[in-house]
Scaffold this motif. Structure first.
Motif, PDB file in Angstrom:
ATOM      1  N   SER A  37      12.274  -2.352  10.140  1.00 45.36           N
ATOM      2  CA  SER A  37      12.064  -0.905  10.035  1.00 45.36           C
ATOM      3  C   SER A  37      12.972  -0.431   8.911  1.00 45.36           C
ATOM      4  O   SER A  37      14.190  -0.433   9.051  1.00 45.36           O
TER       5      SER A  37
ATOM      6  N   LYS B 171      13.199   2.508   7.785  1.00 38.53           N
ATOM      7  CA  LYS B 171      13.758   3.815   8.118  1.00 38.53           C
ATOM      8  C   LYS B 171      14.937   3.684   9.071  1.00 38.53           C
ATOM      9  O   LYS B 171      15.974   4.322   8.871  1.00 38.53           O
TER      10      LYS B 171
ATOM     11  N   HIS C 106       0.833  -1.201   0.000  1.00 44.17           N
ATOM     12  CA  HIS C 106       0.000   0.000   0.000  1.00 44.17           C
ATOM     13  C   HIS C 106       0.873   1.259   0.000  1.00 44.17           C
ATOM     14  O   HIS C 106       2.009   1.236   0.484  1.00 44.17           O
ATOM     15  N   VAL C 107       0.315   2.331  -0.527  1.00 44.66           N
ATOM     16  CA  VAL C 107       1.045   3.600  -0.569  1.00 44.66           C
ATOM     17  C   VAL C 107       1.429   4.035   0.850  1.00 44.66           C
ATOM     18  O   VAL C 107       0.676   3.819   1.798  1.00 44.66           O
TER      19      VAL C 107
ATOM     20  N   LYS D  25       7.793   2.049  15.273  1.00 44.76           N
ATOM     21  CA  LYS D  25       6.741   2.961  15.749  1.00 44.76           C
ATOM     22  C   LYS D  25       6.074   2.397  17.007  1.00 44.76           C
ATOM     23  O   LYS D  25       5.810   1.190  17.082  1.00 44.76           O
TER      24      LYS D  25
ATOM     25  N   LYS E  31       7.711   1.224   0.769  1.00 44.66           N
ATOM     26  CA  LYS E  31       8.368   0.494  -0.323  1.00 44.66           C
ATOM     27  C   LYS E  31       9.651   1.196  -0.770  1.00 44.66           C
ATOM     28  O   LYS E  31      10.704   0.561  -0.891  1.00 44.66           O
ATOM     29  N   THR E  32       9.548   2.499  -1.017  1.00 43.45           N
ATOM     30  CA  THR E  32      10.712   3.238  -1.513  1.00 43.45           C
ATOM     31  C   THR E  32      11.824   3.273  -0.464  1.00 43.45           C
ATOM     32  O   THR E  32      12.997   3.070  -0.783  1.00 43.45           O
TER      33      THR E  32
ATOM     34  N   LYS F 164       7.929  -0.662   9.703  1.00 42.01           N
ATOM     35  CA  LYS F 164       7.669   0.393  10.693  1.00 42.01           C
ATOM     36  C   LYS F 164       7.497  -0.172  12.108  1.00 42.01           C
ATOM     37  O   LYS F 164       6.700   0.350  12.894  1.00 42.01           O
TER      38      LYS F 164
HETATM   39  P1  GDP Z   1       5.909   4.029  -0.297  1.00 41.27           P
HETATM   40  O1  GDP Z   1       4.788   4.936  -0.735  1.00 41.27           O
HETATM   41  O2  GDP Z   1       5.396   2.676   0.054  1.00 41.27           O
HETATM   42  O3  GDP Z   1       7.074   3.997  -1.231  1.00 41.27           O
HETATM   43  O4  GDP Z   1       6.430   4.623   1.122  1.00 41.27           O
HETATM   44  P2  GDP Z   1       7.726   5.472   1.429  1.00 41.27           P
HETATM   45  O5  GDP Z   1       8.935   4.647   1.403  1.00 41.27           O
HETATM   46  O6  GDP Z   1       7.704   6.703   0.623  1.00 41.27           O
HETATM   47  O7  GDP Z   1       7.445   5.829   2.961  1.00 41.27           O
HETATM   48  C1  GDP Z   1       6.324   6.573   3.380  1.00 41.27           C
HETATM   49  C2  GDP Z   1       6.614   7.267   4.689  1.00 41.27           C
HETATM   50  O8  GDP Z   1       6.831   6.294   5.704  1.00 41.27           O
HETATM   51  C3  GDP Z   1       7.878   8.115   4.625  1.00 41.27           C
HETATM   52  O9  GDP Z   1       7.646   9.292   5.340  1.00 41.27           O
HETATM   53  C4  GDP Z   1       8.915   7.249   5.282  1.00 41.27           C
HETATM   54  O10 GDP Z   1       9.921   8.009   5.925  1.00 41.27           O
HETATM   55  C5  GDP Z   1       8.083   6.519   6.315  1.00 41.27           C
HETATM   56  N1  GDP Z   1       8.680   5.216   6.681  1.00 41.27           N
HETATM   57  C6  GDP Z   1       9.074   4.258   5.829  1.00 41.27           C
HETATM   58  N2  GDP Z   1       9.573   3.214   6.520  1.00 41.27           N
HETATM   59  C7  GDP Z   1       9.480   3.519   7.832  1.00 41.27           C
HETATM   60  C8  GDP Z   1       9.829   2.844   9.022  1.00 41.27           C
HETATM   61  O11 GDP Z   1      10.359   1.730   9.036  1.00 41.27           O
HETATM   62  N3  GDP Z   1       9.550   3.490  10.182  1.00 41.27           N
HETATM   63  C9  GDP Z   1       8.987   4.716  10.237  1.00 41.27           C
HETATM   64  N4  GDP Z   1       8.769   5.255  11.421  1.00 41.27           N
HETATM   65  N5  GDP Z   1       8.657   5.384   9.116  1.00 41.27           N
HETATM   66  C10 GDP Z   1       8.893   4.805   7.932  1.00 41.27           C
END
Ligand code: GDP
Length: 477
Positions: free
Chosen positions: A221, A223, A85-86, A189, A90-91, A186
């Motif tokens: 995670s 991030k 999901h968005v 969190k 993923k990125t 995540k």
């Molecule tokens: P995508 O739309 O699936 O590609 O999601 P993104 O990679 O762009 O992430 C969406 C948001 O979630 C961003 O603000 C990321 O920093 C945040 N995010 C991604 N992975 C994690 C994680 O493991 N932990 C936390 N706290 N935030 C995350």
């Protein structure tokens, strides 16, 4: 390629003297042992009612493929697509994984997005990732007959759980028969609830191993870079079960995953090699274009001399920009590559031209038999509202299991240009009841090859449509 007059005569079962006579009529003197080029042969053959498909046959032969024998096969790295999901990460995950690459740590260089990248892990094992997350690209490729992905990593945020696109991703992976490794993301969190995510996914058939199922789960995670190595281990474990293999020692074949026109470098495309080894200088055909590998680069812009199975490489040397999903096949020489590309382009044009032939009530029969149409689209114009409604009703009632009538527009008054354009774009026929087209509409209909049928008796109109449809009904089994 050329053929002797005598051979041509034999092939067609006519007397050589008749052929020689025909040549004289066409203004050329030939002898029985003389060789003639394929084009001339085709012209003469056509005079005798033969269609020479020599060129096509030759080009198809050029593409003939012998699958590798089991002895040629060697293990190869898996190719992975990340879905979910968005905003589930993923990125961020793709970025985190890219940073684990031991090779790039040593070599440096700035990573560019080329559509895919390969990482080498500490123990020397490799994994290739498609760098365009989500199921759109995956499905687009599949729609084009290309499947490069071996494993789907499904990212689900631990604080959000299963969402619409999570379900869609599962459907797409399943439709493609590709196994799913789940990454619960995540977990850093405070509101993360991995157990809840597991039970939601288990309900959708992705039962974790420790619950007695066979789906591999990692808790990560992206991030904070927690659990990334575990996830990569699980991907390799899943890959091991798939026993992925490819023959490295043959001319390369692959798929275009991304392409663009670069201002300075011309057409550029990223290819994932699926079989064989690609080398600099190799001539190739890709979809309806062709070329020669002028340079091969990895995602750090480093030049490669060769690339084996599951390796993504950015290639320079295309004649024109290929499309994502196109095949990529190394050919014996550039001339043959060009021949195949031109042949494919011609076939594609023919297919498109054929598609443009608009439907007519008469032709509906054939089209239905060929399975090309399942409904008769109609633009319906009438003189008064009451008649229009009666016609709509009766036409819709004609629907059977095999064909239905789809009235894409209905209205009162003359047939206009806009009616014709709509019919043209939708392959519909236009029916006018007690109305005529404007002169512009009439001209446009001729240009666009749209059929207009005129009626002034309801039962006659219904009769005609019914006849056309019942002639088409597929035989019931
Ligand atoms: P995508 O739309 O699936 O590609 O999601 P993104 O990679 O762009 O992430 C969406 C948001 O979630 C961003 O603000 C990321 O920093 C945040 N995010 C991604 N992975 C994690 C994680 O493991 N932990 C936390 N706290 N935030 C995350």
């Amino acid at each position: 390629e050329s053929i002797q007059v005598g051979e041509l005569a034999k092939a067609m079962g006519v007397k050589a003297s008749d052929i020689i006579k025909k040549f004289m009529e066409l203004g050329t003197m030939v002898t029985i042992n003389q060789s003639i080029d394929p084009e001339t042969a085709a012209i003469v053959a056509a005079e005798f009612g033969y269609e020479v498909e020599q060129a096509a046959i030759e080009e198809e032969q050029l593409l003939e493929y012998t699958p590798p024998s089991p002895e040629e096969l060697k293990p190869r790295p898996p190719v992975v697509t990340v879905m979910g999901h968005v905003d589930h990460g993923k990125t961020t995950l793709l970025d985190a994984i890219r940073e684990t690459d031991v090779v790039s740590k040593e070599a440096g260089g700035i990573t560019q997005h080329i559509g895919a990248y390969k990482v080498k892990l500490k123990d020397g094992q490799e994994i290739t990732f498609i760098d365009t997350p989500g199921h759109e690209a995956f499905t687009h490729m599949r729609a084009r007959g290309a499947q490069v992905t071996d494993i789907v990593v499904l990212v689900v945020a631990a604080d959000d759980g299963v969402m619409d696109q999570t379900k869609e991703a599962i459907d797409h992976a399943r439709a493609a028969g590709v196994p799913i490794v789940v990454a619960i993301n995540k977990i850093d969190k405070p509101e993360a609830n991995p157990e809840r995510v597991k039970s939601e996914l288990a309900e959708l058939g992705l039962v974790p191993e420790d619950w007695g199922g066979d789906t591999l789960y990692a808790e990560i995670s992206a991030k904070k870079k927690i659990g990334i190595d575990d996830l990569l281990e699980l991907i390799l474990l899943q890959a091991e079960m798939l026993e992925l293999k490819a023959a490295p020692d043959r001319p390369a074949r692959g798929r275009i995953v991304e392409s663009r026109l670069d201002k300075g470098r011309g057409p550029v495309a990223t290819v994932i090699i699926q079989e064989g080894t690609l080398k600099e200088g190799d001539p190739f055909v890709a979809g309806i274009t062709y070329g020669r590998v002028r340079a091969m680069l990895d995602e750090r812009g480093r030049r490669l001399k060769k690339a084996g199975p599951a390796t993504p490489v950015e290639i320079l040397g295309f004649h024109e920009v290929p499309q994502a999903g196109d095949d990529f096949i190394v050919m014996p020489d550039e001339q043959k590559a060009r021949k195949v590309a031109e042949y494919r382009a011609r076939k594609q044009r023919e297919a498109e031209a054929a598609k443009e032939t608009k439907i007519s009530l008469d032709k509906l029969f054939e089209k239905l038999k060929e399975g090309e149409v399942k409904e008769l689209k109609v633009v319906l114009k009438a003189d008064v509202q009451g008649t229009l409604e009666a016609l709509q009703d009766s036409l819709q009632k004609l629907a059977t299991d095999e064909v239905r009538v789809n009235i894409i527009r209905s209205g009162i008054g003359a047939i206009t240009e806009s009616d014709i354009m709509l019919a043209s774009a939708s392959n519909a026929i236009v029916i006018g009841f007690n109305v005529r087209p404007t002169s512009q509409a009439k001209r446009l209909a001729e240009e666009e090859k749209v059929e207009i049928r005129f009626y002034d008796v309801i039962y006659k109109l219904i009769e005609d449509v019914k006849k056309a449809m019942s002639g088409l009904l597929e035989p019931e089994i």
